[in-house]
Design a protein around this motif. Structure first.
Motif, PDB file in Angstrom:
ATOM      1  N   THR A  75      26.254  39.885  50.673  1.00  0.00           N
ATOM      2  CA  THR A  75      26.248  39.970  52.136  1.00  0.00           C
ATOM      3  C   THR A  75      27.636  39.822  52.736  1.00  0.00           C
ATOM      4  OG1 THR A  75      25.873  37.591  52.495  1.00  0.00           O
ATOM      5  CG2 THR A  75      23.918  38.984  52.173  1.00  0.00           C
ATOM      6  N   HIS A  76      28.613  39.445  51.917  1.00  0.00           N
ATOM      7  CA  HIS A  76      29.964  39.189  52.429  1.00  0.00           C
ATOM      8  C   HIS A  76      30.999  40.197  51.937  1.00  0.00           C
ATOM      9  CE1 HIS A  76      28.156  35.490  53.685  1.00  0.00           C
ATOM     10  NE2 HIS A  76      28.097  34.970  52.477  1.00  0.00           N
ATOM     11  N   VAL A  77      30.577  41.248  51.234  1.00  0.00           N
ATOM     12  CA  VAL A  77      31.538  42.182  50.651  1.00  0.00           C
ATOM     13  C   VAL A  77      31.436  43.544  51.335  1.00  0.00           C
ATOM     14  CG1 VAL A  77      31.383  40.974  48.446  1.00  0.00           C
ATOM     15  CG2 VAL A  77      30.034  43.050  48.811  1.00  0.00           C
ATOM     16  N   SER A  78      32.480  44.352  51.134  1.00  0.00           N
ATOM     17  CA  SER A  78      32.514  45.682  51.727  1.00  0.00           C
ATOM     18  C   SER A  78      31.488  46.599  51.072  1.00  0.00           C
ATOM     19  CB  SER A  78      33.912  46.287  51.570  1.00  0.00           C
ATOM     20  OG  SER A  78      34.179  46.558  50.207  1.00  0.00           O
ATOM     21  N   ALA A  79      31.147  47.677  51.769  1.00  0.00           N
ATOM     22  CA  ALA A  79      30.188  48.645  51.226  1.00  0.00           C
ATOM     23  C   ALA A  79      30.702  49.273  49.943  1.00  0.00           C
ATOM     24  CB  ALA A  79      29.899  49.718  52.270  1.00  0.00           C
ATOM     25  N   THR A  80      32.018  49.399  49.813  1.00  0.00           N
ATOM     26  CA  THR A  80      32.600  49.978  48.599  1.00  0.00           C
ATOM     27  C   THR A  80      32.449  49.044  47.410  1.00  0.00           C
ATOM     28  OG1 THR A  80      34.226  51.182  49.927  1.00  0.00           O
ATOM     29  CG2 THR A  80      34.711  50.914  47.591  1.00  0.00           C
ATOM     30  N   ASN A  81      32.574  47.749  47.643  1.00  0.00           N
ATOM     31  CA  ASN A  81      32.541  46.791  46.540  1.00  0.00           C
ATOM     32  C   ASN A  81      31.137  46.356  46.146  1.00  0.00           C
ATOM     33  OD1 ASN A  81      35.294  46.730  46.083  1.00  0.00           O
ATOM     34  ND2 ASN A  81      35.650  45.075  47.542  1.00  0.00           N
ATOM     35  N   ALA A  82      30.174  46.494  47.039  1.00  0.00           N
ATOM     36  CA  ALA A  82      28.821  46.025  46.742  1.00  0.00           C
ATOM     37  C   ALA A  82      28.234  46.648  45.477  1.00  0.00           C
ATOM     38  CB  ALA A  82      27.910  46.264  47.943  1.00  0.00           C
ATOM     39  N   PRO A  83      28.327  47.990  45.281  1.00  0.00           N
ATOM     40  CA  PRO A  83      27.765  48.557  44.046  1.00  0.00           C
ATOM     41  C   PRO A  83      28.472  48.059  42.788  1.00  0.00           C
ATOM     42  CG  PRO A  83      28.159  50.273  45.686  1.00  0.00           C
ATOM     43  CD  PRO A  83      28.831  49.035  46.180  1.00  0.00           C
ATOM     44  N   LYS A  84      29.756  47.777  42.892  1.00  0.00           N
ATOM     45  CA  LYS A  84      30.492  47.277  41.734  1.00  0.00           C
ATOM     46  C   LYS A  84      29.973  45.898  41.332  1.00  0.00           C
ATOM     47  CE  LYS A  84      34.672  49.648  43.362  1.00  0.00           C
ATOM     48  NZ  LYS A  84      36.064  49.462  43.823  1.00  0.00           N
ATOM     49  N   ILE A  85      29.731  45.058  42.321  1.00  0.00           N
ATOM     50  CA  ILE A  85      29.213  43.723  42.033  1.00  0.00           C
ATOM     51  C   ILE A  85      27.803  43.802  41.467  1.00  0.00           C
ATOM     52  CG2 ILE A  85      28.440  41.583  43.156  1.00  0.00           C
ATOM     53  CD1 ILE A  85      30.884  41.794  44.960  1.00  0.00           C
ATOM     54  N   THR A  86      27.010  44.688  42.032  1.00  0.00           N
ATOM     55  CA  THR A  86      25.629  44.841  41.568  1.00  0.00           C
ATOM     56  C   THR A  86      25.576  45.251  40.105  1.00  0.00           C
ATOM     57  OG1 THR A  86      24.892  45.432  43.798  1.00  0.00           O
ATOM     58  CG2 THR A  86      23.457  46.058  41.981  1.00  0.00           C
ATOM     59  N   GLY A  87      26.519  46.102  39.672  1.00  0.00           N
ATOM     60  CA  GLY A  87      26.481  46.635  38.327  1.00  0.00           C
ATOM     61  C   GLY A  87      27.257  45.857  37.282  1.00  0.00           C
ATOM     62  N   ALA A  88      27.958  44.810  37.695  1.00  0.00           N
ATOM     63  CA  ALA A  88      28.782  44.061  36.743  1.00  0.00           C
ATOM     64  C   ALA A  88      27.972  42.966  36.055  1.00  0.00           C
ATOM     65  CB  ALA A  88      29.975  43.443  37.460  1.00  0.00           C
ATOM     66  N   PRO A  89      28.230  42.712  34.777  1.00  0.00           N
ATOM     67  CA  PRO A  89      27.515  41.624  34.091  1.00  0.00           C
ATOM     68  C   PRO A  89      27.902  40.245  34.605  1.00  0.00           C
ATOM     69  CG  PRO A  89      29.200  42.532  32.661  1.00  0.00           C
ATOM     70  CD  PRO A  89      29.143  43.421  33.869  1.00  0.00           C
ATOM     71  N   LEU A  90      29.121  40.122  35.138  1.00  0.00           N
ATOM     72  CA  LEU A  90      29.570  38.833  35.651  1.00  0.00           C
ATOM     73  C   LEU A  90      30.549  39.070  36.795  1.00  0.00           C
ATOM     74  CD1 LEU A  90      29.671  35.717  35.448  1.00  0.00           C
ATOM     75  CD2 LEU A  90      31.576  35.984  33.845  1.00  0.00           C
ATOM     76  N   VAL A  91      30.381  38.304  37.856  1.00  0.00           N
ATOM     77  CA  VAL A  91      31.352  38.301  38.949  1.00  0.00           C
ATOM     78  C   VAL A  91      31.783  36.861  39.173  1.00  0.00           C
ATOM     79  CG1 VAL A  91      29.527  38.202  40.697  1.00  0.00           C
ATOM     80  CG2 VAL A  91      31.812  38.954  41.356  1.00  0.00           C
ATOM     81  N   ALA A  92      33.065  36.684  39.442  1.00  0.00           N
ATOM     82  CA  ALA A  92      33.608  35.351  39.676  1.00  0.00           C
ATOM     83  C   ALA A  92      34.309  35.315  41.023  1.00  0.00           C
ATOM     84  CB  ALA A  92      34.583  34.960  38.569  1.00  0.00           C
ATOM     85  N   ILE A  93      34.172  34.191  41.693  1.00  0.00           N
ATOM     86  CA  ILE A  93      34.964  33.914  42.885  1.00  0.00           C
ATOM     87  C   ILE A  93      36.160  33.090  42.426  1.00  0.00           C
ATOM     88  CG2 ILE A  93      35.016  32.868  45.181  1.00  0.00           C
ATOM     89  CD1 ILE A  93      31.930  33.001  45.165  1.00  0.00           C
TER      90      ILE A  93
END
Length: 203
Positions: A75-93
């Motif tokens: 809910t806090h990321v750009s429309a361009t980055n959302a699919p990348k986060i959805t498809g990644a096995p791991l995301v880190a802040i």
């Protein structure tokens, strides 16, 4: 004067140079192969020796693993980055700890007054962000050294991430990064890099 040969100038094996730099790319898609906590701990154990001011080490790594946490992050990321986060096995802040100075008696023990250098909150936050950024650079190279790919992303609402994930106000989000094995068509075309003669000057 001894003139160094080209291999001596960069003694790291060419294969390692390629892995870490020449052939390494930012990945935009990933396979489903999981990235374990053990892998991330090993990466950090390697890169934690990179320098920071007063050995401050303000970088904090928050692994977003639960579906609920990932949904909140989206809910806090750009429309361009959302699919990348959805498809990644791991995301880190990747965040900066504004209370890093509390650790200075332990990590900078030879100067008992070091903690007092950061009494001003604004200065302390600026130093936390600056030194965390240095550590982030090392972390991205460490991910490559582990045979993985990183997809760093700056397109997100950092204050919103801070309010959502760090409500006590201590951490400041610096960067999001997807981590994993590259998937189908993971890379955009390589963009030009400035040559040494345009970057390096001597005074």
């Amino acid at each position: 004067m001894t003139v160094l040969s080209a291999p001596t100038l960069t003694p790291l094996a060419p294969e390692a140079q390629d892995l870490l730099f020449r052939e390494a790319r930012t990945a935009n898609t990933f396979t489903a192969e999981p990235v374990t906590d053990a892998q991330i701990h090993a990466i950090y154990d390697l890169v934690r020796y990179g320098p920071t001011g007063a050995n401050a080490q303000p970088l904090r790594i928050v692994l977003v693993r639960s579906p609920q946490a990932r949904a909140r992050l989206l809910t806090h990321v750009s429309a361009t980055n959302a699919p990348k986060i959805t498809g990644a096995p791991l995301v880190a802040i990747l965040a900066a700890d504004t209370r890093f100075h509390d650790n200075l008696p332990r990590v900078f023990p030879h100067n008992p007054k070091a903690r007092d250098w950061y009494a001003d909150p604004a200065f302390r936050e600026s130093q936390a962000r600056f030194n965390a950024a240095i550590q982030i650079g090392y972390l991205l190279v460490g991910i490559r050294a582990a045979g993985l790919s990183a997809g760093p992303m700056g397109g997100f609402d950092a204050p919103a991430v801070d309010r959502d994930f760090f409500p006590d106000g201590r951490l400041r989000a610096q960067l999001l990064v997807n981590i994993g094995r590259p998937g189908p068509d993971p890379h955009q075309p390589r963009l030009p890099r400035l040559p040494p003669n345009e970057v390096i000057t001597t005074v």
